[in-house]
Design a protein around this motif. Structure first.
Motif, short mmCIF file in Angstrom:
data_model
loop_
_atom_site.label_atom_id
_atom_site.label_comp_id
_atom_site.label_asym_id
_atom_site.label_seq_id
_atom_site.Cartn_x
_atom_site.Cartn_y
_atom_site.Cartn_z
N SER A 1 83.09 -11.15 -30.32
CA SER A 1 81.93 -11.60 -29.53
C SER A 1 80.74 -10.65 -29.72
O SER A 1 79.59 -11.11 -29.94
N ILE A 2 80.97 -9.34 -29.64
CA ILE A 2 79.88 -8.37 -29.79
C ILE A 2 79.30 -8.44 -31.20
O ILE A 2 78.07 -8.38 -31.40
N THR A 3 80.15 -8.61 -32.18
CA THR A 3 79.68 -8.70 -33.57
C THR A 3 78.80 -9.93 -33.76
O THR A 3 77.75 -9.88 -34.42
N ALA A 4 79.25 -11.07 -33.16
CA ALA A 4 78.47 -12.30 -33.30
C ALA A 4 77.12 -12.16 -32.60
O ALA A 4 76.09 -12.59 -33.13
N TYR A 5 77.12 -11.58 -31.41
CA TYR A 5 75.86 -11.40 -30.67
C TYR A 5 74.92 -10.41 -31.39
O TYR A 5 73.70 -10.55 -31.36
N SER A 6 75.52 -9.42 -32.03
CA SER A 6 74.69 -8.40 -32.72
C SER A 6 74.24 -8.85 -34.10
O SER A 6 73.46 -8.15 -34.76
N GLY A 7 74.74 -9.94 -34.56
CA GLY A 7 74.37 -10.44 -35.87
C GLY A 7 75.14 -9.76 -36.98
O GLY A 7 74.78 -9.90 -38.16
N GLY A 8 76.18 -9.06 -36.68
CA GLY A 8 77.00 -8.40 -37.69
C GLY A 8 77.55 -7.09 -37.16
O GLY A 8 77.36 -6.73 -35.99
N LEU A 9 78.24 -6.36 -38.03
CA LEU A 9 78.81 -5.08 -37.63
C LEU A 9 77.71 -4.06 -37.38
O LEU A 9 76.61 -4.18 -37.92
N PRO A 10 77.95 -3.03 -36.57
CA PRO A 10 76.91 -2.04 -36.29
C PRO A 10 76.57 -1.21 -37.53
O PRO A 10 77.38 -1.09 -38.46
N GLU A 11 75.39 -0.64 -37.48
CA GLU A 11 74.99 0.24 -38.57
C GLU A 11 75.84 1.50 -38.54
O GLU A 11 76.40 1.87 -37.50
N ALA A 12 75.91 2.16 -39.66
CA ALA A 12 76.76 3.35 -39.77
C ALA A 12 76.06 4.57 -39.20
O ALA A 12 75.89 5.60 -39.87
N THR A 13 75.62 4.44 -37.95
CA THR A 13 75.03 5.58 -37.26
C THR A 13 75.81 5.82 -35.97
O THR A 13 76.36 4.87 -35.37
N PRO A 14 75.86 7.07 -35.51
CA PRO A 14 76.65 7.37 -34.29
C PRO A 14 76.20 6.54 -33.10
O PRO A 14 77.04 6.04 -32.33
N SER A 15 74.91 6.40 -32.88
CA SER A 15 74.43 5.67 -31.71
C SER A 15 74.83 4.19 -31.78
O SER A 15 75.26 3.60 -30.78
N SER A 16 74.68 3.58 -32.94
CA SER A 16 75.06 2.17 -33.08
C SER A 16 76.55 1.96 -32.88
O SER A 16 77.00 1.03 -32.19
N ILE A 17 77.32 2.86 -33.49
CA ILE A 17 78.78 2.72 -33.35
C ILE A 17 79.21 2.94 -31.91
O ILE A 17 80.04 2.19 -31.35
N LEU A 18 78.63 3.98 -31.25
CA LEU A 18 78.99 4.24 -29.85
C LEU A 18 78.59 3.08 -28.94
O LEU A 18 79.33 2.71 -28.01
N THR A 19 77.39 2.53 -29.20
CA THR A 19 76.95 1.39 -28.41
C THR A 19 77.88 0.20 -28.59
O THR A 19 78.27 -0.48 -27.62
N TYR A 20 78.26 -0.05 -29.82
CA TYR A 20 79.18 -1.15 -30.12
C TYR A 20 80.51 -0.94 -29.39
O TYR A 20 81.03 -1.86 -28.73
#
Length: 417
Positions: A130-149
């Motif tokens: 669900s989060i991946t679909a809402y975000s339009g894909g997997l998170p970027e390879a940055t700490p903040s994006s991954i932690l937010t995800y």
């Protein structure tokens, strides 16, 4: 019986079960409709989305319809949830609405059909999709994006797990309530059966007790009276044959007539469970003295009554039992003992009232009498035992007889004014 409130709760639970069974199809229909209206408008895209939605509906229907046969099979349950999560992932690529609505089915069925840690695995996989679909894909390879995800995934897993756990507790309590109601109904049916059985036993015991009472009363009134009448008539015949004074013959006839009237009156009293006549207008010592004097006059044997202790009114059953015991004991002396003297002792003690009847007659072997079973002694014993008392018999051939009846000193209730 089940209460009205319990029946209403059962109906609501059945309706809720049907509603929850239809929720996946409703969510799938909503997601498909919104995807058609807001997504890619090409017919190819729509037909593929419709085909995948139909496949998902068929998968849920077929597998949940067979759940009764494989709920205990962990592999089959894991296979169903895995297929469901894959279909959610595929449909989420066709439209974000599937991740927003239909993904709820993944949370629901992961918790319902999986066990232990596998529940959290299914919920986590659904949340990640669900989060991946809402975000339009997997998170970027940055700490903040991954932690937010990860934070959103963890938040969804926590919320879903909390509410699912609360629902599970509620279901368990409902199931326990049903089990308790079932056990209560079984206990009530069992108690109803026991109650009916107890009523039957009580009725049978009452009938038996009344039969024994009537048998004892008949023996103590009619039988003794008839014995006395026969004795007086025989004495009258002997007086006539011996040429004795006609007054002696007349005395025996008068005694027989009086005994017949008294026996008839006592029989009527017994039928109506009324107390003996001597106790109607006199205390127990006076009634015993009257009985002893009358018996002495009929049988020409001396009978003396001695009273010890403080005389006080006793419960009618106590006084009737002691009076009947005295009458039966004197009747036995007249029939069997050939005694010259009889002594009666009535003793009032703190907790007991005792009656002792002693004679200097022929005596007997108590063991043989117990084995042979004279009804008079049996009747006395039953009367005394009914009041939780004791009856003791001491005798030996040629040594006379002593009968002692002890009953609780139950005072007579004084009427309230």
């Amino acid at each position: 019986m089940t209460t009205v409130a319990g029946e209403r709760l059962d109906r609501w639970e059945r309706r809720l079960e049907r509603l929850m069974a239809g929720v996946p199809y409703l969510l799938l229909a909503i997601s498909t409709t919104l995807s058609w209206l807001t997504g890619d408008t090409s017919w190819a895209h729509r037909l593929v989305t419709l085909g995948l939605a139909t496949l998902a509906a068929a998968w849920i229907w077929v597998m949940t319809a067979r759940r009764a046969g494989w709920t205990s099979n962990g592999t089959m349950m894991a296979g169903y949830v895995t297929g469901l999560v894959v279909l959610i992932a595929v449909l989420s690529t066709r439209g974000v609405w599937f991740a927003g609505f239909f993904a709820f089915t993944g949370y629901l069925h992961s918790w319902q059909y999986l066990k232990g840690r596998w529940r959290f695995a299914g919920v986590t996989a659904t949340a990640a999709i669900s989060i991946t679909a809402y975000s339009g894909g997997l998170p970027e390879a940055t700490p903040s994006s991954i932690l937010t995800y990860l934070f959103f995934v963890a938040a969804i897993v926590a919320v879903v797990s909390l509410f699912s756990f609360l629902g599970e507790v509620t279901n368990e309590r409902s199931a326990e309530r049903k089990r308790m109601v079932t056990r209560l109904e079984e206990a009530m049916r069992e108690n109803a059966g026991l109650h009916a059985q107890l009523l039957i036993q009580a009725r049978e015991a009452g009938v038996l007790d009344e039969r024994q009472r009537m048998a004892g009363e008949i023996h103590d009134t009619l039988a003794q009276g008839l014995t006395g009448i026969i004795t007086q008539l025989q004495a009258a015949v002997h007086a006539t044959e011996a040429g004795e004074n006609p007054a002696e013959w007349r005395r025996h006839i008068d005694n027989a007539t009086r005994l017949a009237r008294e026996s008839l009156a006592e029989a009527r009293r017994s039928v109506h469970a009324v107390g003996p006549g001597p106790l109607e207008s006199a205390q127990l010592p006076d009634a015993l003295a009257e009985v002893a004097a009358e018996w002495s006059g009929l049988n020409a044997v001396r009978a003396d009554l001695t009273t010890t202790g403080t005389v006080r009114p006793m419960h009618p059953e106590v006084e009737v039992t002691l009076l009947r015991t005295a009458q039966e004991a004197l009747a036995n002396v007249a029939k069997h003992a050939r005694a010259n003297r009889v002594g009666l002792t009535l003793s009032y003690m703190e907790d007991l009232v005792t009656l002792d009847v002693r004679d200097d007659g022929a005596g007997f072997d108590p063991e043989r009498v117990r084995d042979g079973g004279g009804f008079g002694l049996t009747s006395m014993s039953r009367r005394v035992s009914r009041l939780a008392g004791t009856l003791e018999i001491e005798s030996e051939p040629g040594g006379g007889t002593a009968i002692s009846a002890s009953v609780p000193a139950i005072p007579r209730e004084t009427p309230r004014v």
